[in-house]
Scaffold this motif. Structure first.
Motif, PDB file in Angstrom:
ATOM      1  N   UNK A  47      14.823   4.304 -37.414  1.00  0.00           N
ATOM      2  CA  UNK A  47      15.343   5.235 -36.994  1.00  0.00           C
ATOM      3  C   UNK A  47      14.867   5.426 -35.625  1.00  0.00           C
ATOM      4  N   UNK A  48      13.655   5.106 -35.397  1.00  0.00           N
ATOM      5  CA  UNK A  48      13.119   5.519 -33.951  1.00  0.00           C
ATOM      6  C   UNK A  48      13.802   4.684 -32.844  1.00  0.00           C
ATOM      7  N   UNK A  49      13.868   5.482 -31.617  1.00  0.00           N
ATOM      8  CA  UNK A  49      14.257   4.842 -30.457  1.00  0.00           C
ATOM      9  C   UNK A  49      13.092   4.069 -30.029  1.00  0.00           C
ATOM     10  N   UNK A  50      13.304   3.322 -29.067  1.00  0.00           N
ATOM     11  CA  UNK A  50      12.177   2.416 -28.260  1.00  0.00           C
ATOM     12  C   UNK A  50      11.027   3.563 -27.621  1.00  0.00           C
ATOM     13  N   UNK A  51      11.632   4.580 -27.147  1.00  0.00           N
ATOM     14  CA  UNK A  51      10.634   5.632 -26.655  1.00  0.00           C
ATOM     15  C   UNK A  51       9.627   6.211 -27.745  1.00  0.00           C
ATOM     16  N   UNK A  52      10.701   6.478 -28.984  1.00  0.00           N
ATOM     17  CA  UNK A  52       9.825   6.973 -30.175  1.00  0.00           C
ATOM     18  C   UNK A  52       8.816   6.130 -30.748  1.00  0.00           C
ATOM     19  N   UNK A  53       9.121   4.935 -30.548  1.00  0.00           N
ATOM     20  CA  UNK A  53       8.374   3.767 -31.203  1.00  0.00           C
ATOM     21  C   UNK A  53       7.020   3.792 -30.609  1.00  0.00           C
ATOM     22  N   UNK A  54       7.047   4.075 -29.275  1.00  0.00           N
ATOM     23  CA  UNK A  54       5.733   4.289 -28.460  1.00  0.00           C
ATOM     24  C   UNK A  54       4.793   5.503 -28.880  1.00  0.00           C
ATOM     25  N   UNK A  55       5.668   6.471 -28.953  1.00  0.00           N
ATOM     26  CA  UNK A  55       5.040   7.793 -29.448  1.00  0.00           C
ATOM     27  C   UNK A  55       4.499   7.568 -31.084  1.00  0.00           C
ATOM     28  N   UNK A  56       5.292   7.060 -31.905  1.00  0.00           N
ATOM     29  CA  UNK A  56       4.667   6.445 -33.202  1.00  0.00           C
ATOM     30  C   UNK A  56       3.617   5.801 -33.073  1.00  0.00           C
ATOM     31  N   UNK A  57       3.397   4.695 -32.507  1.00  0.00           N
ATOM     32  CA  UNK A  57       2.415   3.879 -32.137  1.00  0.00           C
ATOM     33  C   UNK A  57       0.950   4.656 -31.981  1.00  0.00           C
ATOM     34  N   UNK A  58       1.137   5.582 -30.943  1.00  0.00           N
ATOM     35  CA  UNK A  58       0.178   6.577 -30.535  1.00  0.00           C
ATOM     36  C   UNK A  58      -0.195   7.550 -32.019  1.00  0.00           C
ATOM     37  N   UNK A  59       0.735   7.810 -32.501  1.00  0.00           N
ATOM     38  CA  UNK A  59       0.484   8.765 -33.589  1.00  0.00           C
ATOM     39  C   UNK A  59      -0.177   7.817 -34.862  1.00  0.00           C
ATOM     40  N   UNK A  60       0.110   6.446 -34.913  1.00  0.00           N
ATOM     41  CA  UNK A  60      -0.522   5.863 -36.038  1.00  0.00           C
ATOM     42  C   UNK A  60      -1.739   5.608 -35.627  1.00  0.00           C
ATOM     43  N   UNK A  61      -2.020   5.307 -34.169  1.00  0.00           N
ATOM     44  CA  UNK A  61      -3.678   5.294 -33.752  1.00  0.00           C
ATOM     45  C   UNK A  61      -4.508   6.238 -34.216  1.00  0.00           C
ATOM     46  N   UNK A  62      -3.799   7.480 -34.148  1.00  0.00           N
ATOM     47  CA  UNK A  62      -4.591   8.791 -34.216  1.00  0.00           C
ATOM     48  C   UNK A  62      -4.630   9.282 -35.680  1.00  0.00           C
ATOM     49  N   UNK A  63      -3.893   8.315 -36.706  1.00  0.00           N
ATOM     50  CA  UNK A  63      -3.662   8.877 -38.018  1.00  0.00           C
ATOM     51  C   UNK A  63      -4.847   9.018 -39.006  1.00  0.00           C
TER      52      UNK A  63
END
Length: 387
Positions: free
Chosen positions: A362-378
């Motif tokens: 579902x994520x756009x390329x930009x959202x995948x970047x945001x998701x990667x940051x969120x995963x790192x903080x999770x």
């Protein structure tokens, strides 16, 4: 138009009236009533499948009046619940109910053990969440309709949450699925921490929104025009009414029910947007909410389940919301997902694969970047390994 499409939404009222009967019957009947309500949702959603119908309603005013009827229904439920812990017989309610039914509700109340009163708190809080908050959610989006807004705010007063009418409409819908939104739980967050964090930040956000509104109109911050202060006063009046019925015990009983009802809202916020990411400068899309089309939840919760469409177009009335079967889906129906969310290890075990699938599908390329940051903080190993 098939009349059944109108009647299906009245299941909501039937469950509320059933709760009144269970509370009046007292004792094991109250606990049995709670278990029955849970079974209706858990088993009903599991067995009855999805509802993807999108009928057109020729008489939408019927559905609006149906929403308004939630206020007297919730008042009756809460009055009955508070009556069950009151020492006397406020308004002669018990005597009237006994004469009408032939069942001695006063004797049943006296014989009700503590554990069944706990069940009454759970059942009443569940009704406050379902009949109060869910209906108010629909009504307070109708900012052009003063009657709906007034009824919606009184429904929210039963859970000490009239701030929802401000923050949800003017804050949450703007910032949903971003780090700026109090109601959107970041990846790895515990639901019990989210209840506290979202409540505190949501009220602070509502205060700031109301402060700006009053400044824009040239009104004093501390005065009768402050909708947040008026809302808290409404809740205080309900606590006083409970105290008038049965003293401190009745007031504390109502407070417990109200807080449980408020907690349910925050659990629902948690599961509707958990782990979602979005650039706040981009439009909200159906992919930014977890959706569900389970039939029983949809019929008895005014299509709250169709949350993906609701966030894409917040002004659309509940009966016109589309199922969006292609949207990211919750674990199950609403009550099923609530229970899973309240068991954090189970929640993370089931949701982590869904979150990773969201990133992929579902994520756009930009959202995948945001998701990667969120995963790192999770703090969740499976999410961090995805990096």
């Amino acid at each position: 138009m098939n009349i059944l499409h109108y009647l299906k939404y009245f299941l909501f009222h039937a469950i509320g009236l059933f709760a009144v009967l269970a509370l009046l019957a007292g004792g094991a009947y109250t606990t049995g009533g709670l278990l029955t309500v849970l079974a209706i949702y858990l088993l009903g959603d599991a067995v009855c499948g999805d509802d993807t119908s999108t009928p057109r309603f020729k008489h939408p005013w019927i559905l609006t009046v149906q929403l308004w009827l939630a206020l007297p229904l919730l008042a009756l439920i809460v009055f009955t619940a508070v009556w069950t812990v009151s020492g006397g017989d406020p308004l002669g309610f018990g005597a009237w109910a006994s004469a009408l039914s032939g069942y001695d509700v006063l004797a049943a109340r006296e014989a009700t053990a503590f554990g069944h009163h706990v069940a009454a708190v759970i059942l009443t809080g569940l009704m406050i969440g379902m009949i109060g908050t869910i209906t108010a959610h629909e009504l307070t989006h109708r900012t052009w309709d003063p009657v709906s807004m007034l009824i919606g705010r009184w429904l929210l007063a039963f859970s000490f949450d009239t701030s929802f009418a401000i923050e949800h409409v003017y804050g949450h819908h703007r910032y949903v699925s971003t780090r700026e939104d109090p109601a959107t739980a970041p990846r790895g967050r515990n639901v019990y921490f989210h209840i506290l964090a979202s409540t505190l930040k949501g009220n602070l956000s509502a205060w700031q929104i109301e402060k700006k509104r009053l400044q824009r109109k040239g009104h004093a911050l501390f005065g009768w025009r402050n909708a947040l202060l008026r809302g808290h006063l409404m809740s205080a009046l309900l606590v006083l009414a409970a105290w008038a019925m049965g003293g401190v015990v009745a007031a504390l009983f109502f407070v417990a029910c109200a807080l449980w009802g408020k907690a349910l809202l925050e659990i629902v916020n948690y599961m509707e947007h958990y782990g979602m990411v979005r650039n706040p400068a981009t439009p909200v899309q159906p992919r930014h909410s977890w959706n569900s089309n389970r039939r029983i939840s949809s019929w008895t919760m005014f299509n709250l389940t169709r949350h993906s469409h609701h966030h894409a177009q917040g002004e659309v009335p509940y009966q016109d919301l589309q199922p969006f079967a292609e949207a990211p889906m919750m674990i199950g129906g609403y009550l099923t997902t609530i229970i899973v969310a309240m068991i954090p290890p189970l929640w993370h075990r089931l949701m982590t694969p869904k979150v990773l699938a969201w990133d992929r599908d579902y994520a756009t390329a930009e959202e995948r970047e945001l998701a990667a940051q969120a995963n790192a903080r999770s703090g969740i190993a499976a999410l961090q390994r995805s990096l």
